[in-house]
Structures are given as structure tokens and as C-alpha cells.
Design a protein around this motif. Structure first.
Motif, PDB file in Angstrom:
ATOM      1  N   THR A 128       0.841  -1.198   0.000  1.00  0.00           N
ATOM      2  CA  THR A 128       0.000   0.000   0.000  1.00  0.00           C
ATOM      3  C   THR A 128       0.875   1.246   0.000  1.00  0.00           C
ATOM      4  O   THR A 128       2.028   1.212   0.442  1.00  0.00           O
ATOM      5  CB  THR A 128      -0.908   0.033   1.235  1.00  0.00           C
ATOM      6  OG1 THR A 128      -0.087  -0.048   2.416  1.00  0.00           O
ATOM      7  CG2 THR A 128      -1.890  -1.130   1.208  1.00  0.00           C
ATOM      8  N   SER A 129       0.325   2.346  -0.468  1.00  0.00           N
ATOM      9  CA  SER A 129       1.068   3.603  -0.474  1.00  0.00           C
ATOM     10  C   SER A 129       0.087   4.753  -0.620  1.00  0.00           C
ATOM     11  O   SER A 129      -1.095   4.560  -0.921  1.00  0.00           O
ATOM     12  CB  SER A 129       2.094   3.640  -1.607  1.00  0.00           C
ATOM     13  OG  SER A 129       1.438   3.596  -2.869  1.00  0.00           O
ATOM     14  N   ILE A 130       0.574   5.953  -0.372  1.00  0.00           N
ATOM     15  CA  ILE A 130      -0.204   7.167  -0.570  1.00  0.00           C
ATOM     16  C   ILE A 130       0.689   8.178  -1.274  1.00  0.00           C
ATOM     17  O   ILE A 130       1.902   8.223  -1.019  1.00  0.00           O
ATOM     18  CB  ILE A 130      -0.718   7.736   0.765  1.00  0.00           C
ATOM     19  CG1 ILE A 130      -1.709   8.880   0.526  1.00  0.00           C
ATOM     20  CG2 ILE A 130       0.415   8.194   1.661  1.00  0.00           C
ATOM     21  CD1 ILE A 130      -2.388   9.384   1.797  1.00  0.00           C
ATOM     22  N   THR A 131       0.114   8.946  -2.190  1.00  0.00           N
ATOM     23  CA  THR A 131       0.852   9.984  -2.899  1.00  0.00           C
ATOM     24  C   THR A 131       0.311  11.352  -2.507  1.00  0.00           C
ATOM     25  O   THR A 131      -0.900  11.582  -2.568  1.00  0.00           O
ATOM     26  CB  THR A 131       0.743   9.803  -4.421  1.00  0.00           C
ATOM     27  OG1 THR A 131       1.310   8.533  -4.779  1.00  0.00           O
ATOM     28  CG2 THR A 131       1.500  10.902  -5.154  1.00  0.00           C
ATOM     29  N   LEU A 132       1.200  12.212  -2.070  1.00  0.00           N
ATOM     30  CA  LEU A 132       0.841  13.568  -1.665  1.00  0.00           C
ATOM     31  C   LEU A 132       1.354  14.558  -2.703  1.00  0.00           C
ATOM     32  O   LEU A 132       2.494  14.452  -3.157  1.00  0.00           O
ATOM     33  CB  LEU A 132       1.458  13.899  -0.301  1.00  0.00           C
ATOM     34  CG  LEU A 132       1.105  12.971   0.870  1.00  0.00           C
ATOM     35  CD1 LEU A 132       1.885  13.392   2.110  1.00  0.00           C
ATOM     36  CD2 LEU A 132      -0.379  12.981   1.132  1.00  0.00           C
ATOM     37  N   ASP A 133       0.514  15.509  -3.088  1.00  0.00           N
ATOM     38  CA  ASP A 133       0.957  16.575  -3.981  1.00  0.00           C
ATOM     39  C   ASP A 133       1.993  17.440  -3.285  1.00  0.00           C
ATOM     40  O   ASP A 133       2.100  17.453  -2.055  1.00  0.00           O
ATOM     41  CB  ASP A 133      -0.229  17.424  -4.431  1.00  0.00           C
ATOM     42  CG  ASP A 133      -1.191  16.649  -5.327  1.00  0.00           C
ATOM     43  OD1 ASP A 133      -0.725  15.705  -5.993  1.00  0.00           O
ATOM     44  OD2 ASP A 133      -2.395  16.984  -5.333  1.00  0.00           O
ATOM     45  N   ALA A 134       2.724  18.209  -4.049  1.00  0.00           N
ATOM     46  CA  ALA A 134       3.867  18.965  -3.530  1.00  0.00           C
ATOM     47  C   ALA A 134       3.499  19.874  -2.369  1.00  0.00           C
ATOM     48  O   ALA A 134       4.232  19.974  -1.388  1.00  0.00           O
ATOM     49  CB  ALA A 134       4.508  19.779  -4.658  1.00  0.00           C
ATOM     50  N   ASN A 135       2.365  20.538  -2.459  1.00  0.00           N
ATOM     51  CA  ASN A 135       1.983  21.497  -1.433  1.00  0.00           C
ATOM     52  C   ASN A 135       0.918  20.968  -0.477  1.00  0.00           C
ATOM     53  O   ASN A 135       0.327  21.735   0.279  1.00  0.00           O
ATOM     54  CB  ASN A 135       1.478  22.787  -2.088  1.00  0.00           C
ATOM     55  CG  ASN A 135       2.548  23.469  -2.914  1.00  0.00           C
ATOM     56  OD1 ASN A 135       3.701  23.526  -2.499  1.00  0.00           O
ATOM     57  ND2 ASN A 135       2.172  23.955  -4.094  1.00  0.00           N
ATOM     58  N   GLN A 136       0.674  19.671  -0.538  1.00  0.00           N
ATOM     59  CA  GLN A 136      -0.381  19.094   0.287  1.00  0.00           C
ATOM     60  C   GLN A 136       0.094  18.884   1.721  1.00  0.00           C
ATOM     61  O   GLN A 136       1.238  18.492   1.969  1.00  0.00           O
ATOM     62  CB  GLN A 136      -0.853  17.769  -0.292  1.00  0.00           C
ATOM     63  CG  GLN A 136      -2.154  17.257   0.298  1.00  0.00           C
ATOM     64  CD  GLN A 136      -2.790  16.220  -0.622  1.00  0.00           C
ATOM     65  OE1 GLN A 136      -2.118  15.537  -1.382  1.00  0.00           O
ATOM     66  NE2 GLN A 136      -4.105  16.111  -0.556  1.00  0.00           N
ATOM     67  N   THR A 137      -0.776  19.172   2.673  1.00  0.00           N
ATOM     68  CA  THR A 137      -0.460  18.926   4.071  1.00  0.00           C
ATOM     69  C   THR A 137      -1.156  17.648   4.538  1.00  0.00           C
ATOM     70  O   THR A 137      -2.066  17.137   3.870  1.00  0.00           O
ATOM     71  CB  THR A 137      -0.889  20.113   4.957  1.00  0.00           C
ATOM     72  OG1 THR A 137      -2.262  20.409   4.700  1.00  0.00           O
ATOM     73  CG2 THR A 137      -0.034  21.334   4.663  1.00  0.00           C
ATOM     74  N   CYS A 138      -0.755  17.163   5.687  1.00  0.00           N
ATOM     75  CA  CYS A 138      -1.286  15.892   6.174  1.00  0.00           C
ATOM     76  C   CYS A 138      -1.226  15.881   7.693  1.00  0.00           C
ATOM     77  O   CYS A 138      -0.677  16.785   8.328  1.00  0.00           O
ATOM     78  CB  CYS A 138      -0.489  14.728   5.588  1.00  0.00           C
ATOM     79  SG  CYS A 138       1.286  14.800   5.971  1.00  0.00           S
TER      80      CYS A 138
END
Length: 438
Positions: A128-138
Motif C-alpha cells: 500500500t502507499s499514498i501519494t501527496l501533492d507537492a503542497n499538500q499537508t497531512c
């Protein structure tokens, strides 16, 4: 570093393996200390001994500093996407030891987009994995969804027969819902996920103990700077005229402070059902996965300390493992009502010899009720743990019981319990108000 040879040379990628040891705290401010193990590979570590003692389920009155769940979830903000990461005890740290934490591999593209893949306790990459956009926060949380909510079966709509427009709602605890919820103290950017330093975890909920205890003010003993009030079963029976086994108690706690929904991402509460109340509950039922049914519980012997004073008493005090966990609204006051009943075969002919019937245990009829009144209003906040209630002189309570008819109560009382039942009301001027916040 075979992995790098397979990457497109037109893009600059960075593979980052991170291990986070978990620290739960309510107030921590530590500087990041980046320790490079080798280029592109970092381990993030967190000390399990917080700099400020956290509040927890420790000694029955506060939050501890443990992260208990087996998983933690990375949530992309403004998105429903999340990633489940296993939490384990043998997570390696940069000092060559291990800690309780989690690890992941992070691949960052030239444009800043990042893909994160969990690493299990055996060092294997999960699928499994998740991809975050460059300016995305989490943010990290122990809850797989952004939203916490009471289930339909946990909410009961009640109203006073004489005032149908004044509604109350009883909330019934469920151990799969009313549990501790952990959240990262702040939102994180992709750059934060590549740094060494503490991952500070707080609770996105509050914890509650409630108590209604009766002590003997005439059995005071001093030892040094401490004072103890002793209460034996014989003393109780001498004052009240019957065994503590025949006395029952229920404590309502709530109001608009308890939401039925809570958004963990934004830390905002929703009250679709204002005036929602929980009651002191049966710990065995709660742990067994059954819903509480608002019934009275028998008096038990308890000990409660307030500074240098210890009260050995009878009544109700929440047992460890039976605490109420729920997010709170933050700007709304909490109310506490304590109700006491005396069981006799005469006032409950349907009961078995020596024990009350289920109908008697669920009804407020015959109860004597008092309200916890504090000098300062109490507005519960998430990440705090509260002990709320009263410690009362048993002799004064007996006088109040007798003054209100004793076992012969009048159904025409103008005071009503939350269930709408007419009840008698009492107030002890010198009752000791417990409002402990940890």
C-alpha cells in the motif's frame, strides 16, 4: 542502493526511509535534530519519556504517555485519502536501539510530489502507499477516518412528558467508538516528513471519571500531614440503617459539550442532538461490547484522595478501563447529576429476594437527586482528563434522605430527572466538589 538505478534519470528522486517513535503529550516543544545516517536515508525518533508528564489512564485518573493502537493513519488534508502504517515495538532508531514506532519509505519527485510506502516490523515494504501533492499537508491519527461519530444505536431520544418540546438525548457508550483518539499535534508538510525529530501526538478526545461518594466525617485520623476518613460497612449500616448492598447510584454527565460528530482533521464538533447525556455505566458490559442501559449500580467501597486527604467511602467511582472517552465541543459546559436509590422488597415487589428487578434498576422513581455545582463553570477541552463529582458526608445525606420522605417518596415532586421522572432533590451545603483536571 539498487532502487535508485531503476529511476528515470530525467527526474531527481529521493528515497527516504523514516522510522518514527511515538510520543504522546499534551504540551511539548522540542527542536528538530536531523541526523543523517547516509545520504537520503533518515530515521525520525521520538523519546517515549515526554518532557511534560502527559495525562492518561494511569492510576484511574489521567492519560498516560503510551500510544496503544497497533496502527497509525496518515491522512491527506482536504482529501479522503489515507494510509495505514503498522506500529510496533522494535522500530529501529538512529542510536542503534529500538522504540515503539513506525517506518516508511518516501520517494519525492523533482516537482515535490511524494509517495509514501509503509515498512513492516520485518523491514519489508507493504503493497500500500499514498501519494501527496507537492503542497499538500497531512496529519497522523489513530482513527482511519477524518470523522468520528456516534452510531445510530448509541443515541436515544427522550423528552419530559409534561414538556414535550424540551428534549434530552441519552448517549450509550460503545467501546469501538468511545475510545481514545490520537492525533498529531500539528499538520505536517512533505518537508516535515523528511526530518528527524519528535512526532508529538495528542488526544483528539477528552477522558472522564465521575464520582458520587459518601464518607464518615466523624472517623477522622491524622498521620503527619495527611488525614484519612475511614468508612467500614458496619459504620455505613449504623448510619443508614441498612447495608450498602441495598443502596444504588446513577450519575448523569453531559449537556451540549458532548457532540455526536467530530471532525478530527479540522478539530470541529457537530451537535445534531443538543443536551446529550451519558450515565455511569457497567464496566463489565462496556468491556464485553454491550451498550450501557442507563441503569443504577450498587454502592461499592472506594478510596479517593484530594491532596493530603484520603476518603475511604461508599458510592460510585469510575473503575480503570470504564472511563468515558469522547471528543468535546470545547466551548460548552458540562453538567453532573447524582441520583441515589434505596432498594427494599416493599418498594420493588417484582424483585427477587435480596435483589432488585431490572425495571427498578432502570427507573429514576424513588431517587434522591443532587447537582454538582462548581464555583467555576467547566468547559471540557480535548486532551484533558477530568474527574467530576461530589464527596458527601453520609450523616448529612441520611438527614436529607429522611427529610425528603425516606423510602416513602411522593410522585408529585416538581423536580425531574433527565428521564422525565419526578424525583426528590437535595443539596448538601458542605459537599466537597471534585473538579480535577489533568
Amino acid at each position: 542502493m539498487e532502487y535508485f538505478s531503476k529511476l528515470n534519470n530525467k527526474l531527481a528522486f529521493m528515497a527516504v526511509c523514516l522510522g518514527l517513535c511515538l510520543n504522546t503529550t499534551s504540551c511539548t516543544d522540542k527542536e528538530d535534530a536531523i541526523k543523517i545516517v547516509e545520504p537520503g536515508i533518515y530515521y525520525i525518533e521520538t523519546n517515549l519519556t515526554p518532557s511534560l508528564e502527559t495525562r492518561g489512564v494511569l492510576d484511574n485518573h489521567d492519560f498516560d504517555s503510551n500510544y496503544d493502537p497497533d496502527y497509525i493513519y496518515l491522512h491527506a488534508i482536504d482529501s479522503d485519502n489515507y494510509l495505514e502504517l503498522p506500529v510496533y515495538d522494535n522500530c529501529p532508531n538512529s542510536e542503534g536501539g529500538t522504540c515503539k514506532g513506525f517506518r516508511y519509505r518516501m520517494v519525492v519527485e523533482e516537482g515535490g510530489k511524494a509517495t509514501i510506502t509503509p515498512i513492516d516490523s520485518n523491514g519489508e515494504y507493504l503493497e500500500t502507499s499514498i501519494t501527496l501533492d507537492a503542497n499538500q499537508t497531512c496529519y497522523f491519527s489513530s482513527w482511519s477516518s477524518d470523522n468520528w461519530a456516534l452510531e445510530k444505536g448509541q443515541i436515544s431520544n427522550e423528552q419530559w412528558p409534561s414538556d414535550p418540546d424540551n428534549k434530552y438525548y441519552f448517549y450509550y457508550r460503545d467501546k469501538n467508538v468511545n475510545q481514545e483518539i490520537y492525533r498529531s499535534e500539528s499538520n505536517l508538510e512533505i518537508s516535515d516528513l523528511q526530518k528527524n525529530g519528535d512526532l508529538t501526538i495528542v488526544r483528539a478526545c477528552a477522558g472522564f471519571n465521575v464520582l458520587g461518594l459518601f464518607y464518615d466525617s466523624n472517623s477522622k485520623s491524622d498521620f503527619g500531614n495527611s488525614t484519612t476518613y475511614n468508612m467500614s460497612e458496619e459504620t455505613f449500616e449504623k448510619i443508614m440503617g441498612s447495608s450498602p448492598d441495598d443502596w444504588y447510584i446513577k450519575i448523569y454527565i453531559g449537556g451540549s459539550c458532548y457532540p455526536n460528530q467530530y471532525n478530527i482533521e479540522t478539530n470541529t464538533a457537530t451537535n445534531s442532538y443538543p443536551n446529550g447525556y451519558y450515565s455511569s455505566g457497567d464496566g463489565d458490559k462496556f468491556e464485553g461490547g454491550q451498550l450501557d442501559n442507563q441503569q443504577y449500580l450498587p454502592f461499592s467501597q472506594n478510596q479517593y484522595g484530594t491532596g493530603s486527604v484520603i476518603y475511604q467511602s461508599y458510592g460510585y467511582y469510575t473503575k480503570t478501563g470504564n472511563q468515558l472517552f469522547t471528543p468535546v465541543a470545547g466551548q460548552s459546559e458540562v453538567n453532573v447529576y447524582i441520583l441515589v436509590k434505596h432498594w427494599t422488597q416493599e418498594n420493588d415487589p417484582d424483585g427477587e429476594p435480596g435483589s432488585p428487578s431490572s425495571d427498578w434498576l432502570k427507573s429514576d422513581i424513588g431517587a434522591l437527586q443532587t447537582t454538582m455545582v462548581s464555583d467555576a463553570k467547566i468547559f471540557p477541552q480535548n486532551n484533558n482528563f477530568y474527574s467530576l463529582g461530589l464527596i458527601m458526608d453520609l450523616t448529612q445525606f441520611k438527614a436529607a434522605w429522611d427529610a425528603n420522605g425516606g423510602d416513602n417518596y411522593s410522585p408529585s415532586s416538581t423536580t425531574r430527572s433527565l428521564s422525565g421522572t419526578p424525583v426528590r432533590e437535595f443539596k448538601l451545603e458542605n459537599a466537597k466538589v471534585i473538579c480535577d483536571v489533568y
